[in-house]
Design a protein around this motif. Structure first.
Motif, PDB file in Angstrom:
ATOM      1  N   LEU A  34       0.830  -1.193   0.000  1.00  0.00           N
ATOM      2  CA  LEU A  34       0.000   0.000   0.000  1.00  0.00           C
ATOM      3  C   LEU A  34       0.867   1.246   0.000  1.00  0.00           C
ATOM      4  CD1 LEU A  34      -1.497  -2.323   1.947  1.00  0.00           C
ATOM      5  CD2 LEU A  34      -3.215  -0.547   2.041  1.00  0.00           C
ATOM      6  N   TYR A  36       0.652   5.420   0.864  1.00  0.00           N
ATOM      7  CA  TYR A  36      -0.091   6.484   1.516  1.00  0.00           C
ATOM      8  C   TYR A  36       0.651   7.804   1.325  1.00  0.00           C
ATOM      9  CZ  TYR A  36      -3.041   3.219   4.181  1.00  0.00           C
ATOM     10  OH  TYR A  36      -3.955   2.254   4.562  1.00  0.00           O
TER      11      TYR A  36
ATOM     12  N   TRP B  96     -12.680  -6.309   7.047  1.00  0.00           N
ATOM     13  CA  TRP B  96     -12.349  -7.646   6.566  1.00  0.00           C
ATOM     14  C   TRP B  96     -13.284  -7.964   5.413  1.00  0.00           C
ATOM     15  CZ3 TRP B  96      -8.755 -11.376   7.467  1.00  0.00           C
ATOM     16  CH2 TRP B  96      -9.048 -12.668   7.033  1.00  0.00           C
ATOM     17  N   ALA B 100      -9.475 -11.092   3.552  1.00  0.00           N
ATOM     18  CA  ALA B 100      -8.324 -10.334   4.050  1.00  0.00           C
ATOM     19  C   ALA B 100      -8.768  -8.921   4.406  1.00  0.00           C
ATOM     20  CB  ALA B 100      -7.226 -10.282   2.992  1.00  0.00           C
ATOM     21  N   TYR B 101      -7.869  -8.255   5.101  1.00  0.00           N
ATOM     22  CA  TYR B 101      -8.140  -6.857   5.425  1.00  0.00           C
ATOM     23  C   TYR B 101      -7.810  -5.982   4.222  1.00  0.00           C
ATOM     24  CZ  TYR B 101      -8.525  -8.512  10.159  1.00  0.00           C
ATOM     25  OH  TYR B 101      -8.912  -9.177  11.277  1.00  0.00           O
ATOM     26  N   ASN B 102      -8.520  -4.919   4.100  1.00  0.00           N
ATOM     27  CA  ASN B 102      -8.282  -3.987   3.015  1.00  0.00           C
ATOM     28  C   ASN B 102      -7.636  -2.714   3.544  1.00  0.00           C
ATOM     29  OD1 ASN B 102      -9.635  -5.104   0.363  1.00  0.00           O
ATOM     30  ND2 ASN B 102     -10.826  -5.753   2.117  1.00  0.00           N
ATOM     31  N   GLU B 103      -7.628  -1.704   2.704  1.00  0.00           N
ATOM     32  CA  GLU B 103      -6.888  -0.506   3.067  1.00  0.00           C
ATOM     33  C   GLU B 103      -7.388   0.078   4.383  1.00  0.00           C
ATOM     34  OE1 GLU B 103      -8.748  -0.902   0.416  1.00  0.00           O
ATOM     35  OE2 GLU B 103      -9.961   0.867  -0.021  1.00  0.00           O
ATOM     36  N   GLN B 104      -6.467   0.665   5.106  1.00  0.00           N
ATOM     37  CA  GLN B 104      -6.785   1.263   6.402  1.00  0.00           C
ATOM     38  C   GLN B 104      -6.977   2.760   6.233  1.00  0.00           C
ATOM     39  OE1 GLN B 104      -3.896   0.063   9.350  1.00  0.00           O
ATOM     40  NE2 GLN B 104      -3.982  -2.061   8.686  1.00  0.00           N
TER      41      GLN B 104
END
Lengths: 112, 115
Positions: A34, A36, B96, B100-104
């Motif tokens: 990712l 940011y 979730w 899976a987890y996605n962007e935070q």
């Protein structure tokens, strides 16, 4: 230990220049990469990459992941002063205790 | 509307005190996180909670105790504050989905200064 390394640590360019920011990772159970952007406050999400070789684009920004080389790049074309920020790369893990492991960031300064 | 909010934004306190930081998200996410960003801007995970259950506890001193009363809130209580606790603390949330987890998504941060 999980690790994400970004280069360069800082970069000063002129408006209109094109920049490439680098990120390499070594994490257990890698799932995603990712990017940011952090200006004065909270990091804001740019891209999430899970597949190798597929470029993601958003305006003047683009990014690609190379799972073989365990790396990613973030390109910014025709930079503007508003692009000045810290760009953070993070490797997302999977399988139980999923987390983001961040690099130290690249501080980009775009001068007029 | 703010998606992830934290209070307070700034906290200045003396060594030895106990303080709390609150975080709330209105994104409907099921996972929340606390990160610490030091003076060198290095962002490091401290805790994560999924559906009020502790998932990650990254070698953080016992003086730090997270509490998640519900999926939308994750608070951080710090006992016996030390000089080295001075940092910016970010709360984040994610969902979730698809295995899976996605962007935070991050909150605005709380700048803690311990004198």
């Amino acid at each position: 230990e999980d690790k994400v390394v970004q280069s360069p640590l800082s970069l000063v360019v002129h408006e209109g220049d094109t920049v490439t920011l680098n990120c390499s990772y070594e994490v257990t159970n890698f799932r995603s990469l990712l990017w940011y952007k952090q200006e004065k406050k909270a990091p804001t999400f740019l891209f999430m990459l899970t597949s190798s070789g597929i470029e993601k684009k958003s305006g003047r920004l683009s990014s690609i992941l190379d799972k073989k080389e365990l790396s990613s790049i973030l390109n910014i074309t025709a930079t503007q002063t508003g692009d000045s920020a810290i760009y953070l790369c993070a490797a997302g893990t999977q399988g139980g205790s999923e987390k983001l492991v961040f690099g130290k960031g690249t501080k980009l300064t775009v001068n007029p | 509307d703010t998606a992830v909010s934290q209070t307070p934004k700034y906290l200045v306190t003396q060594m030895g005190n106990d303080k709390s930081i609150k975080c709330e998200q209105n994104l409907g996410h099921d996972t929340m996180y606390w990160y610490k960003q030091d003076s060198k801007k290095f962002l490091k995970i401290m805790f994560s909670y999924n559906n009020k259950e502790l998932i990650i506890n990254e070698t953080v001193p016992n003086r730090f105790s997270p509490k998640s009363p519900d999926k939308a809130h994750l608070n951080l209580h710090i006992n016996s504050l030390e000089l080295g606790d001075s940092a910016v603390y970010f709360c984040a949330s994610s969902q979730w989905r698809g295995g899976a987890y996605n962007e935070q998504f991050f909150g605005p941060g709380t700048r803690l200064t311990v004198l």
